[in-house]
Design a protein around this motif. Structure first.
Motif, PDB file in Angstrom:
ATOM      1  N   ILE A   1      -2.626 -12.880   3.831  1.00 42.25           N
ATOM      2  CA  ILE A   1      -1.975 -12.210   2.675  1.00 42.25           C
ATOM      3  C   ILE A   1      -0.915 -10.942   3.569  1.00 42.25           C
ATOM      4  CG2 ILE A   1      -1.721 -10.396   0.918  1.00 42.25           C
ATOM      5  CD1 ILE A   1      -2.900 -13.232   0.203  1.00 42.25           C
ATOM      6  N   ASN A   2       0.483 -11.099   3.233  1.00 39.87           N
ATOM      7  CA  ASN A   2       1.174 -10.301   3.878  1.00 39.87           C
ATOM      8  C   ASN A   2       1.074  -8.755   2.971  1.00 39.87           C
ATOM      9  OD1 ASN A   2       2.709 -12.140   5.322  1.00 39.87           O
ATOM     10  ND2 ASN A   2       3.935 -12.817   3.533  1.00 39.87           N
ATOM     11  N   PHE A   3       1.111  -7.764   3.933  1.00 38.68           N
ATOM     12  CA  PHE A   3       0.641  -6.464   3.586  1.00 38.68           C
ATOM     13  C   PHE A   3       1.894  -5.333   3.972  1.00 38.68           C
ATOM     14  CE2 PHE A   3      -3.486  -7.625   2.594  1.00 38.68           C
ATOM     15  CZ  PHE A   3      -3.874  -6.825   1.877  1.00 38.68           C
ATOM     16  N   CYS A   4       2.462  -4.640   3.179  1.00 37.74           N
ATOM     17  CA  CYS A   4       3.490  -3.845   3.403  1.00 37.74           C
ATOM     18  C   CYS A   4       3.171  -2.188   3.262  1.00 37.74           C
ATOM     19  CB  CYS A   4       4.848  -4.033   2.585  1.00 37.74           C
ATOM     20  SG  CYS A   4       6.323  -2.995   2.889  1.00 37.74           S
ATOM     21  N   LEU A   5       2.909  -1.528   4.374  1.00 33.21           N
ATOM     22  CA  LEU A   5       2.429  -0.219   4.026  1.00 33.21           C
ATOM     23  C   LEU A   5       3.895   0.764   4.046  1.00 33.21           C
ATOM     24  CD1 LEU A   5      -0.323  -0.331   7.101  1.00 33.21           C
ATOM     25  CD2 LEU A   5      -0.523  -1.393   4.832  1.00 33.21           C
ATOM     26  N   VAL A   6       3.636   1.450   2.917  1.00 32.57           N
ATOM     27  CA  VAL A   6       4.938   2.298   2.772  1.00 32.57           C
ATOM     28  C   VAL A   6       4.351   3.649   2.777  1.00 32.57           C
ATOM     29  CG1 VAL A   6       6.467   3.160   0.837  1.00 32.57           C
ATOM     30  CG2 VAL A   6       5.732   0.630   0.906  1.00 32.57           C
ATOM     31  N   GLU A   7       5.169   4.559   3.768  1.00 31.22           N
ATOM     32  CA  GLU A   7       4.791   5.906   4.149  1.00 31.22           C
ATOM     33  C   GLU A   7       6.093   6.805   4.215  1.00 31.22           C
ATOM     34  OE1 GLU A   7       3.327   9.250   5.119  1.00 31.22           O
ATOM     35  OE2 GLU A   7       2.141   7.799   4.173  1.00 31.22           O
TER      36      GLU A   7
ATOM     37  N   ASP B   1       0.865  -1.290  -0.069  1.00 27.45           N
ATOM     38  CA  ASP B   1       0.038  -0.052   0.218  1.00 27.45           C
ATOM     39  C   ASP B   1       0.866   1.268  -0.019  1.00 27.45           C
ATOM     40  OD1 ASP B   1      -2.217   1.578   0.152  1.00 27.45           O
ATOM     41  OD2 ASP B   1      -2.278   1.597   2.327  1.00 27.45           O
ATOM     42  N   ILE B   2       0.971   1.830  -1.116  1.00 26.19           N
ATOM     43  CA  ILE B   2       1.859   2.996  -1.386  1.00 26.19           C
ATOM     44  C   ILE B   2       1.302   4.272  -0.990  1.00 26.19           C
ATOM     45  CG2 ILE B   2       3.466   4.054  -2.970  1.00 26.19           C
ATOM     46  CD1 ILE B   2       3.943   0.954  -2.302  1.00 26.19           C
ATOM     47  N   GLY B   3       1.997   5.037  -0.122  1.00 24.66           N
ATOM     48  CA  GLY B   3       1.498   6.489   0.278  1.00 24.66           C
ATOM     49  C   GLY B   3       0.441   5.936   1.305  1.00 24.66           C
ATOM     50  N   SER B   4       0.663   5.180   2.119  1.00 29.29           N
ATOM     51  CA  SER B   4      -0.401   4.627   3.048  1.00 29.29           C
ATOM     52  C   SER B   4      -0.971   5.677   3.798  1.00 29.29           C
ATOM     53  CB  SER B   4      -0.102   3.450   3.941  1.00 29.29           C
ATOM     54  OG  SER B   4      -0.904   2.917   4.387  1.00 29.29           O
ATOM     55  N   GLY B   5      -0.432   6.505   4.213  1.00 28.99           N
ATOM     56  CA  GLY B   5      -0.954   7.643   5.331  1.00 28.99           C
ATOM     57  C   GLY B   5      -1.340   7.191   6.373  1.00 28.99           C
ATOM     58  N   GLY B   6      -2.835   7.094   6.591  1.00 33.65           N
ATOM     59  CA  GLY B   6      -3.484   6.724   7.987  1.00 33.65           C
ATOM     60  C   GLY B   6      -3.594   5.219   7.968  1.00 33.65           C
ATOM     61  N   GLY B   7      -3.130   4.612   6.674  1.00 32.63           N
ATOM     62  CA  GLY B   7      -3.487   3.266   6.818  1.00 32.63           C
ATOM     63  C   GLY B   7      -4.719   2.788   5.586  1.00 32.63           C
ATOM     64  N   LEU B   8      -5.086   3.882   4.619  1.00 30.03           N
ATOM     65  CA  LEU B   8      -6.285   3.308   3.956  1.00 30.03           C
ATOM     66  C   LEU B   8      -5.749   3.311   2.450  1.00 30.03           C
ATOM     67  CD1 LEU B   8      -8.452   6.230   5.680  1.00 30.03           C
ATOM     68  CD2 LEU B   8      -8.935   3.863   5.761  1.00 30.03           C
ATOM     69  N   PRO B   9      -5.956   2.191   1.869  1.00 33.16           N
ATOM     70  CA  PRO B   9      -6.890   1.160   2.297  1.00 33.16           C
ATOM     71  C   PRO B   9      -6.053   0.001   2.912  1.00 33.16           C
ATOM     72  CG  PRO B   9      -6.020   0.813  -0.043  1.00 33.16           C
ATOM     73  CD  PRO B   9      -5.411   2.204   0.280  1.00 33.16           C
ATOM     74  N   GLY B  10      -4.778   0.135   3.137  1.00 31.84           N
ATOM     75  CA  GLY B  10      -3.917  -0.967   3.706  1.00 31.84           C
ATOM     76  C   GLY B  10      -4.499  -1.471   5.079  1.00 31.84           C
ATOM     77  N   ILE B  11      -4.783  -0.883   5.900  1.00 31.97           N
ATOM     78  CA  ILE B  11      -5.295  -1.499   7.202  1.00 31.97           C
ATOM     79  C   ILE B  11      -6.651  -2.133   7.047  1.00 31.97           C
ATOM     80  CG2 ILE B  11      -6.140  -0.875   9.414  1.00 31.97           C
ATOM     81  CD1 ILE B  11      -2.990  -0.808   9.415  1.00 31.97           C
TER      82      ILE B  11
ATOM     83  N   VAL C   1       1.081  -7.216  -5.803  1.00 33.25           N
ATOM     84  CA  VAL C   1      -0.250  -6.461  -6.051  1.00 33.25           C
ATOM     85  C   VAL C   1       0.169  -5.057  -5.160  1.00 33.25           C
ATOM     86  CG1 VAL C   1      -2.589  -5.931  -5.580  1.00 33.25           C
ATOM     87  CG2 VAL C   1      -1.751  -8.163  -6.154  1.00 33.25           C
ATOM     88  N   ILE C   2      -0.038  -3.911  -5.739  1.00 29.23           N
ATOM     89  CA  ILE C   2      -0.082  -2.637  -5.355  1.00 29.23           C
ATOM     90  C   ILE C   2      -1.240  -1.801  -5.066  1.00 29.23           C
ATOM     91  CG2 ILE C   2       1.010  -0.343  -5.722  1.00 29.23           C
ATOM     92  CD1 ILE C   2       3.499  -1.430  -6.224  1.00 29.23           C
ATOM     93  N   THR C   3      -1.615  -1.392  -4.092  1.00 21.52           N
ATOM     94  CA  THR C   3      -2.840  -0.393  -4.013  1.00 21.52           C
ATOM     95  C   THR C   3      -2.278   1.014  -3.899  1.00 21.52           C
ATOM     96  OG1 THR C   3      -2.843  -0.468  -1.419  1.00 21.52           O
ATOM     97  CG2 THR C   3      -4.072  -2.322  -2.861  1.00 21.52           C
TER      98      THR C   3
END
Length: 215
Positions: A98-104, A79-89, A142-144
């Motif tokens: 699924i493994n998620f990586c939040l990039v901020e 999740d690129i530019g995750s900010g407050g975690g949306l949509p990643g969280i 997959v990138i969101t």
């Protein structure tokens, strides 16, 4: 919230599992929003509709995209530019396998994301304090991307660069007309793409789409 989650395609059992997690998440956003500037609202109902439901609106699409990732430790969604975690969280809570990586890029937001992942018990979440340009190449299957900015040449090249070969870039977008204009401007980089119409419970008149780009 349960009713809305069921509308998005979750089973009743899944919706009942997810609701308390999302309520905890919303409480954390409201608690830290003024300090960290996480979202444009601290209103509970607006957060549910415009951020939680909106993030989870492509649930059935992601269910298909993530099929290869089940029981595959090498499969990672970013999740690129995750900010407050949306949509990643919300997505990480919806897909615990699924493994998620939040990039901020902002350190204080990364601290918030790590805190939220711990409070929600999301063991499938990793937080990286980095700009997208500095992330290792071909990191994600997959990138969101839900940042409220257009996909220009530079950003598109960056996002595709950190996507694995054959991977998917999934960009949250609004009106079809705007998407067509935006994608036309990057047609040399992205000659083809798919647009998936989304329906967000509580926002019947707001056009939302998911743009899928395959590398």
């Amino acid at each position: 919230m349960t009713k809305g989650l069921i509308e998005l395609g979750f089973s009743e059992q899944e919706a009942l599992r997810l609701e308390p997690l999302m309520e905890k998440y919303i409480n954390e956003i409201i608690l830290f929003n003024s300090a960290y500037n996480l979202t444009n609202t601290s209103d509970h109902d607006e957060l549910v509709i415009r951020h939680i439901f909106d993030s989870l609106a492509p649930y059935t699409t992601f269910r298909k995209l993530f099929e290869k990732g089940i029981n595959n430790p090498d499969f990672t969604a970013g999740d690129i530019g995750s900010g407050g975690g949306l949509p990643g969280i919300p997505l990480a809570a919806a897909f615990p396998e699924i493994n998620f990586c939040l990039v901020e890029r902002m350190a204080k937001r990364c601290a918030f994301l790590e805190n939220v992942a711990a409070i929600l018990g999301l063991k499938n979440v990793t937080v990286i304090n980095s700009e997208a340009e500095k992330v290792q190449k071909e990191s994600f299957d997959v990138i969101t991307f839900r940042a409220f900015r257009p996909l220009d040449d530079k950003m598109t090249k960056t996002l595709l660069g950190i996507t694995k070969k054959g991977g998917i870039l999934a960009a949250y977008k609004a009106k079809t007309e705007s998407i067509e204009t935006e994608m036309k401007a990057i047609s040399k980089i992205v000659p083809s793409y798919d647009t998936i119409p989304l329906s967000v419970p509580g926002l019947p008149d707001s056009e939302r789409n998911l743009v899928l780009i395959q590398k």
